[in-house]
Design a protein around this motif. Structure first.
Motif, PDB file in Angstrom:
ATOM      1  N   ARG A 160      35.145  41.820  45.900  1.00  0.00           N
ATOM      2  CA  ARG A 160      35.561  40.526  45.330  1.00  0.00           C
ATOM      3  C   ARG A 160      34.915  40.301  43.972  1.00  0.00           C
ATOM      4  NH1 ARG A 160      34.581  35.957  49.751  1.00  0.00           N
ATOM      5  NH2 ARG A 160      32.745  37.241  50.105  1.00  0.00           N
ATOM      6  N   SER A 199      36.413  42.598  41.439  1.00  0.00           N
ATOM      7  CA  SER A 199      37.771  42.188  41.054  1.00  0.00           C
ATOM      8  C   SER A 199      37.736  41.061  40.026  1.00  0.00           C
ATOM      9  CB  SER A 199      38.551  41.731  42.292  1.00  0.00           C
ATOM     10  OG  SER A 199      38.712  42.786  43.219  1.00  0.00           O
ATOM     11  N   GLU A 249      39.088  41.255  36.190  1.00  0.00           N
ATOM     12  CA  GLU A 249      40.085  40.309  35.695  1.00  0.00           C
ATOM     13  C   GLU A 249      39.594  39.605  34.435  1.00  0.00           C
ATOM     14  OE1 GLU A 249      43.459  37.996  35.246  1.00  0.00           O
ATOM     15  OE2 GLU A 249      43.076  39.882  36.314  1.00  0.00           O
ATOM     16  N   TRP A 308      42.336  37.445  42.204  1.00  0.00           N
ATOM     17  CA  TRP A 308      43.770  37.687  42.380  1.00  0.00           C
ATOM     18  C   TRP A 308      44.587  36.461  41.970  1.00  0.00           C
ATOM     19  CZ3 TRP A 308      40.730  39.403  46.829  1.00  0.00           C
ATOM     20  CH2 TRP A 308      40.347  40.724  46.672  1.00  0.00           C
ATOM     21  N   ASN A 321      42.428  45.460  48.475  1.00  0.00           N
ATOM     22  CA  ASN A 321      43.007  44.693  47.368  1.00  0.00           C
ATOM     23  C   ASN A 321      42.398  45.092  46.028  1.00  0.00           C
ATOM     24  OD1 ASN A 321      44.538  43.350  49.242  1.00  0.00           O
ATOM     25  ND2 ASN A 321      43.382  41.444  49.152  1.00  0.00           N
ATOM     26  N   TYR A 322      41.097  45.398  46.048  1.00  0.00           N
ATOM     27  CA  TYR A 322      40.449  45.804  44.790  1.00  0.00           C
ATOM     28  C   TYR A 322      41.026  47.110  44.271  1.00  0.00           C
ATOM     29  CZ  TYR A 322      36.877  47.587  41.619  1.00  0.00           C
ATOM     30  OH  TYR A 322      36.220  48.115  40.530  1.00  0.00           O
ATOM     31  N   THR A 370      47.041  45.030  42.843  1.00  0.00           N
ATOM     32  CA  THR A 370      47.977  44.032  43.382  1.00  0.00           C
ATOM     33  C   THR A 370      47.931  44.114  44.903  1.00  0.00           C
ATOM     34  OG1 THR A 370      49.443  44.264  41.480  1.00  0.00           O
ATOM     35  CG2 THR A 370      50.359  43.250  43.461  1.00  0.00           C
ATOM     36  N   PRO A 371      47.542  43.049  45.610  1.00  0.00           N
ATOM     37  CA  PRO A 371      47.383  43.133  47.073  1.00  0.00           C
ATOM     38  C   PRO A 371      48.668  43.541  47.777  1.00  0.00           C
ATOM     39  CG  PRO A 371      46.342  41.144  46.210  1.00  0.00           C
ATOM     40  CD  PRO A 371      47.111  41.747  45.068  1.00  0.00           C
TER      41      PRO A 371
END
Length: 477
Positions: free
Chosen positions: A32, A35, A39, A52, A444-445, A449-450
């Motif tokens: 998390r 990520s 971003e 996300w 997800n990382y 894109t999850p």
């Protein structure tokens, strides 16, 4: 540069920077945070943390800035979150030895640095891209720069200490401010020095701008989430699902300081606390332990800010002790924890220590016994310095063995990277059916894109996970 550093720096580089990408990102927090940093680097918005696409106000921005800068410099998805933390750790250890050599002398400084640099928690949290170590390093540096003020009233280092405290607040919020209460208590006769313009402005210039800009950009949801939920509710309620009993940190403390835990027995000598600086270190150590024991939510990393204080007290006690020849052999025996941990570490991380199978007795468990005998002989013949160096060398070799043997298995059992490598070429055909959040955040990382849930977007292949086991890819009807 002292000659010892020509040996210490290469060893630190090997110990702290090798194997950083052997295992993928671990647990729910590391992917998390990584990520969000990625971003920030992609979007150019260095104020609002976004996970996300949605604002995420669990932690301040320092770790995200470090990770984002590493991505900007071209580091890989596994190294960008971890290299900055390892750099902070090594830089702090160098500072740690420097400041202690001026406060307590070279022998105590080197003993304390070796103890901290090879202790389990400090090493472990230097390996992962989480907020615990940057906060502990900045907070501890601020506290140590205040030692001369406590002893003599010298204010020259206080502005730098205040700036570093601001860095700690950027790393983990209000917690470092609470942890400075031992400093305020021990320096209560001259506490007005801390409100001098040069000191207060150094703290505010570092800490305040991000909080102000984040509030301006996001409104009331930022203080409500960050301060109320992530600080006060985390301390006073079990709403964040990390509830533990009051005594939880008793055994955790013993593990945090391994293999040096036996040296805690040296701290009971009253003669050790003959000056204000050592009494301050003891209060710092005990306050962190008690404060986090009172918190409803508890995680092992919360104790990291007490590790430097404990290392200094143990290092100075060891340097001054003349009747503790049992101590270093006992430390040597504690290194048995490493060969015992190697086979169970992957399962313990994946399913919890209670679900991990007991380790089988192995001949490598005898190596710490041989080391203890050698250390006892070295201390008698060459003194405690040679014995301490032998333990440090053995600890480094043991940790390197753990990295080589255990981390590939940790990657398979506790990281989503192998799963992503398996499905990356067919991601459009994969959905997620059941998966623990630790793995979901990691997946997800790596996918950026999850992947969709199977209930929302059915696809031919589904990811399913049984408790305590890695996820698997299965075909759907």
């Amino acid at each position: 540069m002292p000659r010892a550093w020509w040996l210490a720096i290469p060893l630190l580089a090997i110990l702290y920077f090798s194997g950083l990408s052997t295992a993928g990102l671990l647990g729910p927090d590391e992917p998390r945070y990584a990520s969000i940093g990625r971003e920030m680097a992609r979007s150019g918005d260095w104020i609002t943390p976004r996970l996300w696409g949605a604002p995420w106000f669990e932690k301040p921005a320092l770790l995200y800035w470090m990770t984002g800068a590493a991505f900007k410099l071209g580091l890989s998805e596994d190294l960008a979150p971890r290299v900055p933390v390892a750099l902070v750790s090594v830089a702090f250890l160098i500072f740690f030895q420097w400041i202690l050599s001026r406060e307590f002398g070279a022998r105590a400084a080197w003993s304390s640095t070796i103890i901290l640099g090879t202790s389990a928690a400090w090493l472990g949290y230097s390996f992962i891209g989480a907020t615990d170590l940057p906060m502990a390093a900045a907070f501890s540096a601020a506290m140590l720069l205040s030692l001369s003020w406590l002893e003599t009233g010298d204010r020259r280092r206080l502005p730098l200490a205040a700036a570093l405290l601001g860095v700690a607040v950027l790393a983990k919020g209000l917690v470092p401010l609470v942890l400075t209460l031992p400093l305020l208590w021990c320096g209560r006769r001259r506490w007005l020095d801390l409100l001098r313009p040069t000191v207060a402005s150094a703290f505010l210039i570092v800490a305040a701008p991000w909080y102000l800009l984040c509030y301006i950009g996001n409104g009331a949801i930022f203080p409500r989430t960050f301060f109320w939920q992530q600080h006060f509710e985390r301390f006073a309620t079990e709403s964040l699902a990390h509830g533990q009993p009051f005594w939880f940190y008793g055994p955790v403390l013993l593990a945090v300081l391994l293999p040096w835990t036996p040296l805690l027995l040296l701290l009971v000598r009253r003669s050790l606390y003959g000056d204000a600086r050592r009494r301050f270190l003891l209060i710092w150590f005990l306050f962190v332990l008690v404060f986090f024991s009172l918190s409803k939510n508890k995680l092992p990393g919360y104790l990291l800010p007490l590790a430097p204080a404990a290392a200094i007290l143990m290092g100075t006690a060891l340097a001054e002790s003349t009747r503790a020849r049992w101590a270093l052999p006992a430390v040597s025996l504690c290194l048995i924890a490493i060969p015992a941990a190697i086979p169970v570490l992957p399962q313990a991380l994946a399913g919890g220590i209670s679900r991990a199978s007991l380790p089988m007795v192995h001949w490598t468990w005898l190596l710490p016994v041989a080391l203890a005998i050698g250390v006892w002989w070295l201390e008698r013949v060459r003194g405690s310095t040679a014995a301490l160096a032998a333990i440090a060398a053995a600890a480094i070799v043991s940790v390197m063995a753990l990295k080589v043997i255990a981390l590939p298995a940790v990657d398979r059992w506790y990281s989503a990277r192998p799963l992503w490598q398996e499905i990356a070429g067919r991601r459009d055909n994969v959905c997620v059916d059941t998966m623990h959040r630790s793995w979901r955040y990691g997946l997800n990382y790596y996918s950026v894109t999850p992947l969709p849930d199977c209930g929302d977007s059915p696809r031919p292949l589904a990811i399913r996970q049984d408790p305590g086991q890695p996820p698997r890819v299965t075909s759907r009807p």
